[in-house]
Design a protein around this motif. Structure first.
Motif, mmCIF file in Angstrom:
data_model
loop_
_atom_site.group_PDB
_atom_site.id
_atom_site.type_symbol
_atom_site.label_atom_id
_atom_site.label_comp_id
_atom_site.label_asym_id
_atom_site.label_seq_id
_atom_site.Cartn_x
_atom_site.Cartn_y
_atom_site.Cartn_z
ATOM 1 N N UNK A 3 0.773 -1.236 0.000
ATOM 2 C CA UNK A 3 0.000 0.000 0.000
ATOM 3 C C UNK A 3 0.804 1.285 0.000
ATOM 4 N N UNK A 4 2.056 1.242 -0.442
ATOM 5 C CA UNK A 4 2.808 2.501 -0.525
ATOM 6 C C UNK A 4 2.711 3.059 -1.932
ATOM 7 N N UNK A 5 2.858 4.389 -2.056
ATOM 8 C CA UNK A 5 2.608 5.058 -3.327
ATOM 9 C C UNK A 5 3.754 5.981 -3.754
ATOM 10 N N UNK A 6 4.937 5.761 -3.206
ATOM 11 C CA UNK A 6 6.130 6.455 -3.670
ATOM 12 C C UNK A 6 7.325 5.612 -3.278
ATOM 13 N N UNK A 7 8.465 5.841 -3.927
ATOM 14 C CA UNK A 7 9.606 4.989 -3.661
ATOM 15 C C UNK A 7 10.170 5.215 -2.261
ATOM 16 N N UNK A 8 10.170 6.464 -1.786
ATOM 17 C CA UNK A 8 10.665 6.705 -0.438
ATOM 18 C C UNK A 8 9.786 6.001 0.598
ATOM 19 N N UNK A 9 8.472 6.049 0.400
ATOM 20 C CA UNK A 9 7.587 5.334 1.313
ATOM 21 C C UNK A 9 7.870 3.836 1.268
ATOM 22 N N UNK A 10 8.229 3.354 0.101
ATOM 23 C CA UNK A 10 8.572 1.940 -0.026
ATOM 24 C C UNK A 10 9.850 1.580 0.705
ATOM 25 N N UNK A 11 10.876 2.408 0.540
ATOM 26 C CA UNK A 11 12.156 2.133 1.199
ATOM 27 C C UNK A 11 12.000 2.006 2.710
ATOM 28 N N UNK A 12 11.114 2.822 3.287
ATOM 29 C CA UNK A 12 10.992 2.870 4.740
ATOM 30 C C UNK A 12 9.812 2.069 5.264
ATOM 31 N N UNK A 13 9.191 1.271 4.398
ATOM 32 C CA UNK A 13 8.085 0.435 4.851
ATOM 33 C C UNK A 13 8.626 -0.688 5.735
ATOM 34 N N UNK A 14 8.200 -0.776 6.982
ATOM 35 C CA UNK A 14 8.780 -1.761 7.910
ATOM 36 C C UNK A 14 8.356 -3.195 7.636
ATOM 37 N N UNK A 15 7.379 -3.386 6.751
ATOM 38 C CA UNK A 15 6.862 -4.734 6.511
ATOM 39 C C UNK A 15 7.597 -5.482 5.406
ATOM 40 N N UNK A 16 8.436 -4.788 4.657
ATOM 41 C CA UNK A 16 9.182 -5.437 3.582
ATOM 42 C C UNK A 16 10.139 -6.483 4.148
ATOM 43 N N UNK A 17 10.262 -7.582 3.458
ATOM 44 C CA UNK A 17 11.319 -8.535 3.800
ATOM 45 C C UNK A 17 12.650 -7.991 3.291
ATOM 46 N N UNK A 18 13.748 -8.556 3.748
ATOM 47 C CA UNK A 18 15.062 -8.117 3.261
ATOM 48 C C UNK A 18 15.167 -8.268 1.754
ATOM 49 N N UNK A 19 14.666 -9.376 1.231
ATOM 50 C CA UNK A 19 14.735 -9.610 -0.210
ATOM 51 C C UNK A 19 13.905 -8.623 -0.997
ATOM 52 N N UNK A 20 12.735 -8.248 -0.478
ATOM 53 C CA UNK A 20 11.885 -7.264 -1.157
ATOM 54 C C UNK A 20 12.523 -5.886 -1.120
ATOM 55 N N UNK A 21 13.100 -5.526 0.011
ATOM 56 C CA UNK A 21 13.773 -4.225 0.109
ATOM 57 C C UNK A 21 14.927 -4.148 -0.879
ATOM 58 N N UNK A 22 15.669 -5.245 -1.002
ATOM 59 C CA UNK A 22 16.780 -5.246 -1.948
ATOM 60 C C UNK A 22 16.289 -5.204 -3.401
ATOM 61 N N UNK A 23 15.139 -5.781 -3.677
ATOM 62 C CA UNK A 23 14.584 -5.680 -5.031
ATOM 63 C C UNK A 23 14.307 -4.222 -5.370
#
Length: 297
Positions: free
Chosen positions: A55-75
């Motif tokens: 449910x994030x709508x910008x890349x910065x919001x994505x980078x700091x989303x605490x629910x991402x797995x390590x692999x998703x954050x690296x993607x």
């Protein structure tokens, strides 16, 4: 656009003994690189299915989303860096280079997208918040930073379902800790490369402080004023022959203490640079419906 201010800025640049350029994220946003802050086609391409999943709508919001797995954050990290390598060069950068090319200048920037390096010599730029094109040890166990183009391209091809397999996450060659992009954060490495660039910037200031110095601030907002905006204002206040010029659609702030030696242009930098070069500007349209300028700094 105020033609008087355009002419004044051109005269300031032409008559300056030295120019210190301070460039921030608004330079890239003005060139169309807005995926960090808004939901556009580039953002959708980089985020893939993760945007809807979390449910994030910008890349910065994505980078700091605490629910991402390590692999998703690296993607997200890898796709962002790949885009930085492959994207076009922004017009704001090429036009600025055209305006100051033959001048005695130095660039200090909070940008991490390396656009300045597309058009200016590396030895005339200092990066105060790092550069996505480099990795560092997350634990800062040593001072090396690593140019990452080859590994980024390789790993992007190995992303599976918006996730980089855990065993492929880049690791420090010394301590085995996870690597991280060399960009400002809690682990940001202000090592020998950072110190060398900062000292080069200080040396330019020392060598030119008695000249007619123009501090040219370009779309610097209020998120991190301590890096460019406040030092520029302070040096103009202290140096008798220094002058402060700022181009910013909403933060063209002029303190009363330096009002007599400052110029504020509260306009789109795209328009300002083009008018300085005598280029047409009728085709430029404000993107005010979906783009919140307050977030670009």
């Amino acid at each position: 656009m105020n033609n008087t201010k355009i002419k004044q800025l051109k005269d300031l640049i032409n008559n300056a003994g030295a120019i210190v350029v301070g460039g921030a994220a608004g330079m890239s946003a003005a060139s169309g690189f807005k995926f960090y802050y808004q939901d556009d086609n580039v953002f959708r391409k980089i985020a893939g299915g993760l945007a809807d999943k979390y449910g994030f709508r910008s890349m910065f919001d994505g980078f700091y989303n605490p629910n991402l797995t390590d692999g998703e954050r690296w993607a997200l990290i890898l796709r962002t860096i790949k885009y930085i390598y492959e994207c076009q060069t922004g017009e704001t950068y090429t036009e600025l280079a055209e305006i100051i090319r033959d001048k005695n200048y130095y660039v200090v920037t909070t940008n991490q997208d390396a656009q300045f390096f597309r058009v200016f010599p590396e030895d005339r730029i200092s990066r105060l918040q790092g550069d996505w094109r480099y990795f560092q040890c997350k634990n800062r166990c040593h001072e090396e930073i690593y140019y990452n183009r080859e590994i980024v391209m390789e790993l992007c091809d190995k992303i599976e379902g918006d996730t980089l397999p855990r065993q492929l996450i880049p690791r420090c060659p010394h301590c085995g800790a996870e690597m991280s992009p060399w960009v400002r954060g809690r682990e940001f490495l202000e090592g020998k490369d950072y110190i060398r660039e900062f000292e080069r910037y200080m040396d330019f200031l020392r060598r030119n402080m008695n000249k007619r110095v123009l501090f040219l601030e370009l779309v610097v907002g209020m998120m991190t004023p301590m890096f460019i905006k406040e030092p520029f204002m302070n040096m103009v206040y202290q140096w008798p022959d220094a002058f402060y010029a700022t181009i910013n659609p909403q933060h063209a702030i002029i303190p009363k203490e330096i009002a007599g030696k400052s110029l504020g242009i509260d306009a789109d930098i795209n328009v300002v640079l083009k008018e300085m070069l005598g280029k047409p500007t009728d085709h430029i349209k404000a993107d005010s419906k979906i783009f919140n300028l307050k977030r670009i700094y």
